[in-house]
Every structure is written in structure tokens, then in C-alpha cells.
Motif scaffolding. Sequence first.
Motif, PDB file in Angstrom:
ATOM      1  N   UNK A 641       0.877  -1.300  -0.045  1.00 47.72           N
ATOM      2  CA  UNK A 641      -0.093  -0.118   0.009  1.00 47.72           C
ATOM      3  C   UNK A 641       0.845   1.281   0.039  1.00 47.72           C
ATOM      4  N   UNK A 642       1.738   1.216   0.780  1.00 50.22           N
ATOM      5  CA  UNK A 642       2.697   2.285   0.892  1.00 50.22           C
ATOM      6  C   UNK A 642       3.615   2.801  -0.605  1.00 50.22           C
ATOM      7  N   UNK A 643       3.786   1.537  -1.312  1.00 53.66           N
ATOM      8  CA  UNK A 643       4.418   1.562  -2.533  1.00 53.66           C
ATOM      9  C   UNK A 643       3.453   2.409  -3.440  1.00 53.66           C
ATOM     10  N   UNK A 644       2.069   1.853  -3.402  1.00 55.18           N
ATOM     11  CA  UNK A 644       1.136   2.430  -4.523  1.00 55.18           C
ATOM     12  C   UNK A 644       0.799   3.891  -4.333  1.00 55.18           C
ATOM     13  N   UNK A 645       0.912   4.191  -2.941  1.00 59.19           N
ATOM     14  CA  UNK A 645       0.812   5.750  -2.651  1.00 59.19           C
ATOM     15  C   UNK A 645       1.800   6.483  -2.958  1.00 59.19           C
ATOM     16  N   UNK A 646       3.007   6.036  -2.888  1.00 55.70           N
ATOM     17  CA  UNK A 646       4.299   6.672  -3.216  1.00 55.70           C
ATOM     18  C   UNK A 646       4.404   7.087  -4.893  1.00 55.70           C
ATOM     19  N   UNK A 647       3.670   6.153  -5.496  1.00 55.63           N
ATOM     20  CA  UNK A 647       3.837   6.414  -7.071  1.00 55.63           C
ATOM     21  C   UNK A 647       2.991   7.695  -7.502  1.00 55.63           C
ATOM     22  N   UNK A 648       2.291   8.177  -6.599  1.00 56.79           N
ATOM     23  CA  UNK A 648       1.533   9.295  -6.913  1.00 56.79           C
ATOM     24  C   UNK A 648       2.070  10.572  -7.075  1.00 56.79           C
ATOM     25  N   UNK A 649       3.248  10.651  -6.601  1.00 58.73           N
ATOM     26  CA  UNK A 649       4.149  11.888  -6.349  1.00 58.73           C
ATOM     27  C   UNK A 649       5.243  11.752  -7.326  1.00 58.73           C
ATOM     28  N   UNK A 650       5.196  10.641  -8.282  1.00 60.05           N
ATOM     29  CA  UNK A 650       6.342  10.443  -9.271  1.00 60.05           C
ATOM     30  C   UNK A 650       5.823  10.968 -10.384  1.00 60.05           C
TER      31      UNK A 650
END
Length: 650
Positions: A641-650
Motif C-alpha cells: 500500500x505504501x508503494x502504491x501511494x508513493x507512485x502518486x508523487x512520481x
Amino acid sequence: MAFECRDGDDMDGLVKRRRESEYFTIVMHHGGFMVNSYGFKYTGKEVSFIDTCHVDNMSMLEMYDIVEELGYSGLWHLFWKQSGHKFTVKPLRTDCDIISMLEDMPRNRHIHLYLEENEANFSNETTETTQTRYHNATETHETVITEIENDVSEEEGSVHEVYVGVDFERDFNGLNNRDEGNINASLNDENETDELESLHTETESDFESDSDGRGKHRCPEFNDETDMENPQFKVGMIFGDKLKFKEAVRQYGIKNRVNIRFKRTNSVRVHVVCKEGCPWYIWTSRVDLKDETNTSWQIKSYVGDHNCLMGFKNKNATYKWMSKTYLEKFRANPQYPITALRQNVLEDHVYKVSLSKCLRAKHLALDMVLGSHKGQYSKIYDYLGEIRSFNPGSTTILKLDNRVFERMYICLLACKEGFKGCRPIISIDGCHLKGYYGGTLLAVVGIDGNDNIYPITYSVVESENESSWTWFLLLLATDLEIETSHNITFMSDKQKGLVEAMMHVLPNAEHTTCVRHLYSNFKNNAQFKGKNLKDALWKAARATYKKEFEYAMDELKALSKPAFDWLNAKGPVKWSKSHFSPRRNQTCFSAIYDSGSRDKPILTLMEMIRTKIMENIAKKKEVANKYTGSLCPRIQKKIELAIQQSTRYC
């Protein structure tokens, strides 16, 4: 039994005085024997009168005393004259014969008995004489001979002739030996009939065969296992004791929807009647008053007809009967509601019972299923001993106050060893017990590697106070080997006395507040309700940095200034992630074991908690053995879940 031998002069006056009473007179013909002279005759030499004989006290033991006081101590036979049957006599050998004799009571209440001594008592009597006396006895089962007109032979040495409806060779071969106690045999009279219900009704239950294959009657016996469901009474029926008879009577009243009541009851006899005007009644009494070891009771008189109406209420349908009748329902479902119990009683037995009676029945049934609250306290030592025996290394502590239960503490060895693999976070909680004696249940849980609740220990104390919390925390620190409190965090609801006890036992440990308990107080005590306020509180609690926390609190302040002031006064360092130290856990939870057992007796409560802990650990072990991942399932999901949320800011 005291009796009086007298002449027959005043017999008529005595009959008039006692015609309607419960007493009768025995007219004992003795000193003679049966002879064969164109049939059987009795040669009566003496006649004695035994007055004031009570129908309820008469038994074969009384007969033994009468015969002994008349001077006969050897082997003998007794016969009684049957009224209305041409003076036919029958043998008198058992209490069943006594009851048949009393049922056939003559109108003048005088019963004629004939005593014959056994031939073994006459040393000078030859075998030839004996054979002559009983010659051809087997050929005549009902020999007809006339009796003299007078009821009593007053002349000494006269011959008293009667009909004898017996087989001497069969029925009197060595019977009535008082020393051997042969009192269980009775006459098999196939031709006997009676309009009233009697002891000698020939049914399968009343008829058996002896060792020679000959039939004989016996008194019916009440079987508690098969007859209690729908009792049927008979004259002469024998019960194991008085309590079983009374239980059968109550069950009869419930089954037949009649209000049976005990009119007279004492240690000797019981008189049971129905409603006023109803002819139904039962008289029963002890079988043997002289033998204290014999607790049997026997029905002496019974009228089974009712003319009363059935009702929807019955005093015999007590809460004890209800708890016993519906015990299996409570065994299958201890939460069986009392409204369902009342409906079942109405459907099954057509009785209307109150909810208060149903509640008493439920409490009694649960005591029988789970054990009584008071009785289980006497077994605590044994219970704790069994835990230490089958789970060595477990800690079990019992504290008494003047030999009265005060506190109990249990920490299983598996829970102590398992905590070594958990995070240094401990959640403490307590709840009130709802049992008869009250108390407080304390519980401690931790967090395992998969972010699941891990049970550690549990205890029962008198109440939440500084003393009980100090005692509990000292034992907890010893079991978990907490030498220093710098690296451990405790979470609780700040129960009464806990903060003071924590400062005394673990002064360097961090102490936080469970947000679930915080919101419960926020909603119920402070009366700050509504979804918007709830969402704002949880948003502030989950904020991971201080700026996010300030935005959440500003939002709460815009919704309700009093709510903002109340929450801000609690101190965010105790409940918000944004103010937690790096070593503090970020999860808030409730620690108590919600096992639905708070209203159970003390040992049932402890056993349900222990069983739930064992089942929980066993299930997790089974799942862990099948799992093949490198990280625990919940931790793996959080990382993804943390990986998925971090892609929003890439």
C-alpha cells in the motif's frame, strides 16, 4: 403394636363406635389347623380380638408381633376370610396381601384371620399324619365347605369350617419363615376380580415367575427413569423414598393439568388431594416403620377420578421444574432467552408463567450447567494446581483476605515465551464482571509480528484501585522480566488508580491513551456526537506530523469550540501519532478479552479465557505453517500500500 384380647360380648358396641373410623378389629382364630373332612376345615381352639388396628400402620411386621404376643414363635401360616365370597379364605404372606385384605374390609370392620402352625413345630407329629392332613390338597384349588353361622366360634375346641381357595402343597411349603424373611411371595389367584383398582391386577408388571416356573404376584414398583415423564399410580405401588413420590405427584399434576396439593405430610404418611370437591386423592405411608434403612413408601389408598376443570396455571409448575425440564436447551445455548422459555412452556404444557419465574429457572439451569457461583470458589486451589501440573512454568497466584477470595492472577508459560517475539508495546484494560459476586477482570495484550493482538496475562481482582493495579503490575513485570522500563510503552484508558500504580512500579515507561476509549469518553461523557466530530478526532489521531495535526484540530475547532477545548486538554502526546516518540507504537487498541463470559462463575470465566487463548494461538500457528512469504501477511500488505501511494508523487 399393643393389642387387647377380649371376649366377643361387647363386639357389637365397638362396631357401632368405630364403623366410620380408620380403625378395625382383627378376630384371630388360633390354636388349630386345617383338616380334610369332605373339604378343608379349621379346628379353632381359641379366638382373640385385636382392637384399634389402624389401616395405615398395618403390615406383615405388625402381624409378626401379633402372632408372637399370642405365644407362637415357630413356623406358621396365616389366612384371611374374604367377605362376599362364601367365606373363602386366602393366604396372608406379604404387604400386598395386607392391602388386598384391607380393601375387602367388611361392613362391621372385623377381619377374621386363621393361624396355623407349621408341621415342623410339632415334634410328636409323624410324617403319616402330616400326609393325611394335606391329602389330595393339590386336587382342590377352590374347595367349597360351609361355615357355621356365627362369625366367631365361642366354644373352645369347636371346629370352624371355611372355604379355602388355596393349594396347600404349592402355597405353604415352608413359607412364612420369619427368620428367612420370605415376605416377597403372594398368591396367584387367576379368578380374583374387583371393581376397584387393587394390588392383584394381573398385568405384565405385576406378574412374574419363581424359580420353579410358577406364577406369583408382586407389588408394582415406580421406575424413576421410565415412569416419571407420565406417572400412573396404582394401589400398592412402591416408591424409593418420599421425595420421589412427591416428585411423581407433582409431575402427574403438571402432565394432567390439575392442581394437586399435599394436604398432610409427615415422616409416616402423606395425604394428597385435588381441588375442593374433586374425589381424587392418594394415601401413602412408609413400608416399614421399624427399619430405618428401608426408605420405601407405598400407596395404601387411591382414587384416580377427577371432576375438576383443567387450568392455565399450576402451582406445581415451579421454576425448579422448568429448569430441569428445559435443561438441555440451556446446555446447548446458555443465552437462551426467558421470553422463548415462557413461550415453550405455553406451547408444550399449556401453562402461563411469569417472566420472573422464567428468570429464576434460567439462573438455576445455568448453575447446573456451568456450576454455581459460590461453589466454584472452593475449587480454585484445585484449578490452579491443574494449570501448573499440565502447563509447567505457568504463573498462578491466589490472594486471600482472611480466608476470603480477593485476587487471582494467571500467566501461561506459552504466553510469557511468546511475548519475547512481540513489540515492546503493552495494552492494559479492565472491565466489571456481571456475576453474582462482581469483581473486575484485568487483561494485558501485546502486538505480534503480524500486527495482531497477542494475549499475555489476565487476572480477577476485587476492584480497580491503586492497590490492585500495583499488585497486578508487579506480577506482570516479574513474568515479562522487565528490568528497566525505559524501552517499553503502556497503553490504557487511564483507569482509576492505574496512573499512580504505573508511576510507582514502572516510573520510566511511556504511558499513552487508547483512542477508542478516548472517543468513547468524547461521545458519551462529554456529549460530543456526530459523524463530523468523530472524523475530525480520528484525523487528528492519525496525523503523522505536527502540521497535519494542526489542520485537523482547526477543522474540529470550526465544528465545535467546546469539543476542541476538551480534546486539546487531554494532551496530544498521549494519543496522536504526530507527537509520539520514535520507539512508540503507532496503533491504539482495546486490550480486554471480549469473550462474552463476564456473567459466568469464576472458574467458568477463567476457563473460557484460557480456552480462547489456546484456540487463538493454535489457529495462528496453523496459518503460519502454511504461509510461504518472507514477511508477515499484514506487513506485506502495508508495504504494498505504501508503494502504491508513493507512485502518486512520481
